[in-house]
Write a protein that holds these residues in place. Structure first.
Motif, PDB file in Angstrom:
ATOM      1  N   TRP A 280      -0.064 -15.246  -3.766  1.00 14.06           N
ATOM      2  CA  TRP A 280      -0.688 -14.047  -3.198  1.00 14.06           C
ATOM      3  C   TRP A 280      -2.165 -13.947  -3.563  1.00 14.06           C
ATOM      4  O   TRP A 280      -2.950 -13.331  -2.828  1.00 14.06           O
ATOM      5  CB  TRP A 280       0.054 -12.793  -3.668  1.00 14.06           C
ATOM      6  N   THR A 281      -2.566 -14.565  -4.679  1.00 13.59           N
ATOM      7  CA  THR A 281      -3.960 -14.424  -5.136  1.00 13.59           C
ATOM      8  C   THR A 281      -4.944 -15.103  -4.174  1.00 13.59           C
ATOM      9  O   THR A 281      -6.119 -14.782  -4.174  1.00 13.59           O
ATOM     10  CB  THR A 281      -4.145 -15.023  -6.544  1.00 13.59           C
ATOM     11  N   SER A 309      -6.702  -6.167  -3.235  1.00 16.88           N
ATOM     12  CA  SER A 309      -5.639  -5.606  -2.399  1.00 16.88           C
ATOM     13  C   SER A 309      -4.310  -5.716  -3.124  1.00 16.88           C
ATOM     14  O   SER A 309      -4.162  -6.539  -4.022  1.00 16.88           O
ATOM     15  CB  SER A 309      -5.498  -6.389  -1.084  1.00 16.88           C
ATOM     16  N   ASP A 310      -3.344  -4.915  -2.707  1.00 18.63           N
ATOM     17  CA  ASP A 310      -1.958  -5.156  -3.075  1.00 18.63           C
ATOM     18  C   ASP A 310      -1.420  -6.203  -2.102  1.00 18.63           C
ATOM     19  O   ASP A 310      -1.996  -6.406  -1.023  1.00 18.63           O
ATOM     20  CB  ASP A 310      -1.126  -3.878  -2.963  1.00 18.63           C
ATOM     21  N   ALA A 311      -0.330  -6.850  -2.458  1.00 20.66           N
ATOM     22  CA  ALA A 311       0.166  -7.917  -1.591  1.00 20.66           C
ATOM     23  C   ALA A 311       1.664  -8.117  -1.734  1.00 20.66           C
ATOM     24  O   ALA A 311       2.241  -7.864  -2.793  1.00 20.66           O
ATOM     25  CB  ALA A 311      -0.549  -9.228  -1.923  1.00 20.66           C
ATOM     26  N   VAL A 312       2.268  -8.575  -0.641  1.00 21.44           N
ATOM     27  CA  VAL A 312       3.630  -9.111  -0.683  1.00 21.44           C
ATOM     28  C   VAL A 312       3.545 -10.553  -0.194  1.00 21.44           C
ATOM     29  O   VAL A 312       2.912 -10.820   0.832  1.00 21.44           O
ATOM     30  CB  VAL A 312       4.605  -8.322   0.221  1.00 21.44           C
ATOM     31  N   MET A 313       4.138 -11.467  -0.966  1.00 26.05           N
ATOM     32  CA  MET A 313       4.199 -12.868  -0.565  1.00 26.05           C
ATOM     33  C   MET A 313       5.646 -13.206  -0.248  1.00 26.05           C
ATOM     34  O   MET A 313       6.547 -12.864  -1.007  1.00 26.05           O
ATOM     35  CB  MET A 313       3.693 -13.749  -1.710  1.00 26.05           C
ATOM     36  N   LYS A 314       5.861 -13.827   0.905  1.00 23.10           N
ATOM     37  CA  LYS A 314       7.213 -14.265   1.283  1.00 23.10           C
ATOM     38  C   LYS A 314       7.201 -15.773   1.464  1.00 23.10           C
ATOM     39  O   LYS A 314       6.394 -16.300   2.227  1.00 23.10           O
ATOM     40  CB  LYS A 314       7.606 -13.564   2.594  1.00 23.10           C
ATOM     41  N   ASN A 315       8.078 -16.464   0.763  1.00 18.48           N
ATOM     42  CA  ASN A 315       8.198 -17.912   0.944  1.00 18.48           C
ATOM     43  C   ASN A 315       8.881 -18.236   2.255  1.00 18.48           C
ATOM     44  O   ASN A 315       9.781 -17.490   2.692  1.00 18.48           O
ATOM     45  CB  ASN A 315       9.029 -18.513  -0.189  1.00 18.48           C
ATOM     46  N   LEU A 316       8.502 -19.337   2.861  1.00 19.06           N
ATOM     47  CA  LEU A 316       9.211 -19.855   4.035  1.00 19.06           C
ATOM     48  C   LEU A 316      10.027 -21.050   3.563  1.00 19.06           C
ATOM     49  O   LEU A 316       9.468 -22.109   3.243  1.00 19.06           O
ATOM     50  CB  LEU A 316       8.218 -20.294   5.108  1.00 19.06           C
ATOM     51  N   THR A 354       1.490 -14.184   3.431  1.00 17.15           N
ATOM     52  CA  THR A 354       1.048 -13.051   2.607  1.00 17.15           C
ATOM     53  C   THR A 354       0.734 -11.882   3.524  1.00 17.15           C
ATOM     54  O   THR A 354       0.175 -12.065   4.624  1.00 17.15           O
ATOM     55  CB  THR A 354      -0.222 -13.405   1.809  1.00 17.15           C
ATOM     56  N   ARG A 355       1.073 -10.698   3.083  1.00 15.46           N
ATOM     57  CA  ARG A 355       0.688  -9.471   3.791  1.00 15.46           C
ATOM     58  C   ARG A 355      -0.083  -8.621   2.783  1.00 15.46           C
ATOM     59  O   ARG A 355       0.403  -8.374   1.676  1.00 15.46           O
ATOM     60  CB  ARG A 355       1.960  -8.761   4.269  1.00 15.46           C
TER      61      ARG A 355
END
Ligand code: AMP
Length: 380
Positions: A280-281, A309-316, A354-355
């Motif tokens: 996410w960084t 920012s705040d963030a959400v990371m999702k692996n694929l 990342t969002r």
């Protein structure tokens, strides 16, 4: 002789050709460095974006020598290099982090002993080298427990959760090679991690503590920052610093931890390299974990590990999530990252998304689901 800081156009050798090497090489290129990769894999994720590749096995002295010849300094994206290979590299070029640091992270008994000696608590554990050790470990650690191999385990491989003594004996016979380690099961409220960087002069920077959710033992989601009380985050940050200093680290370190229902922080694992929970960084920080890694290794000043920012990371992970790629790249707000792997096997990390959210604006479960769009259902 390598002089630090490395000047522009110097070459950083990276052992390992995976996505961590790929993203490190991309950060290095932005800082004007070249990267040379050691990997046995033709067309590796890191090799695709690097200036050069030595194609060879990590234990092959000829390959290690050729690799070292191309590098001004050597680092790792992969921990499972043989001790002899490390020593050979270190005899030829500066290795950051040092082989001693890698040795600690390569073997769970050495790792847990080191963490506890640094004054950091873990789940109760005991080494299991023989049948009598297992009997003693079951008496000391109790049940339920997790029996783990001590080397080469990742993403839940080489582990068995055991609820009864019979299951423990069965797992003891099945899990190889020995020795093993028996750990008490932590009834955790959440899993967190901290990624920190340390320079040769002791310069130090830590990214905000994040919260991690796993699916089938593989990291699925990271929430930055972790939704935990401030004092828990401060404890976790202090763990990172303490371990980095005890290791005399030059480079990057991730510490994975459990938070219990009572708010106790227990360390699980360390990784002296960029970490999946720090991806996410790239999008949420002016200097990502990969840039910090390269800065520490190259002897450049570290920057504050600030987050804008705040963030959400999702692996694929695997073919199912990769199949969503056309929708992912068509969705505004989803920041896509793909690793260049030709084959999508089940359980393989193919990329991540990342969002970002305004600082302080990390949503709850429903907001996260909505924000991840086509990945929302897969995520929660
Ligand atoms: P590891 O290979 O040690 O990183 O473990 C992989 C995952 O298994 C962790 O992220 C946890 O979700 C789970 N796990 C490992 N050790 C324990 C433990 N002692 N208690 C509870 N869960 C664990």
């Amino acid at each position: 002789m390598t002089a630090f800081p490395l000047p522009p156009n110097a070459t950083i050798g990276i052992v390992g050709g995976g996505q961590l090497g790929r993203m490190s090489a991309m950060a290095a290129a932005r800082l004007g460095y070249r990267c040379h990769i050691l990997t046995p894999e033709p067309d590796s994720p890191a090799g695709q974006v690097a200036a050069g590749v030595t194609l060879g096995e990590y234990e092959d002295p000829a390959a290690l020598r050729d690799f070292a010849l191309h590098a001004d300094v050597v680092t790792f994206e992969f921990e499972n290099v043989s001790a002899e290979g490390l020593d050979l590299l270190a005899s030829l070029k500066p290795v950051r982090p040092s082989p001693a640091v890698l040795r600690v992270s390569q073997e769970r008994i050495i790792e847990k002993t080191f963490i506890n000696r640094a004054g950091v608590p873990t789940a109760p554990w005991a080494p299991v080298e023989s049948e009598s050790d297992l009997a003693a470990a079951l008496a000391g650690v109790g049940l339920p427990a997790i029996l783990k191999t001590t080397r080469l385990g990742y993403d839940g491989r080489g582990q068995a959760r055991v609820a009864t003594e019979a299951e423990a004996w069965e797992a003891y016979r099945r899990l190889l090679p020995h020795p093993l380690i028996l750990e008490g099961v932590v009834d955790f409220a959440c899993e967190i991690s901290v990624v920190c960087a340390r320079g040769a002069d002791g310069d130090y920077a830590a990214f905000d503590v994040v919260e991690n959710r796993h699916r089938d033992h593989i990291l699925d989601l990271t929430f930055a920052p972790a939704r935990i009380p401030e004092e828990t985050a401060a404890t976790a940050e202090a763990v990172g610093r303490r371990v980095a200093e005890a290791l005399d680290l030059v480079g990057l370190l991730a510490v994975e931890m459990f938070v219990t229902a009572e708010g106790k922080v227990l360390a699980n694992e360390i990784a002296p390299r960029p970490h999946n929970s720090g991806h996410w960084t790239i999008d949420a920080c002016p200097a990502s974990q990969f840039e910090m890694h390269i800065r520490a290794v190259a002897g450049l000043p570290l920057l504050p590990a600030a987050r804008h920012s705040d963030a959400v990371m999702k692996n694929l992970v695997g073919p199912e999530e990769l199949a969503l790629w056309p929708e992912i790249v068509a969705t505004p707000g989803l920041i896509p990252h793909l690793y260049g792997k030709a084959e999508a096997r089940p359980g393989r990390k193919m990329g991540h998304v990342t969002r970002l959210f305004p600082k302080g604006g990390l949503p709850g479960p429903f907001g996260t689901q909505a924000a991840l769009g086509v990945l929302g259902d897969a995520a929660l």
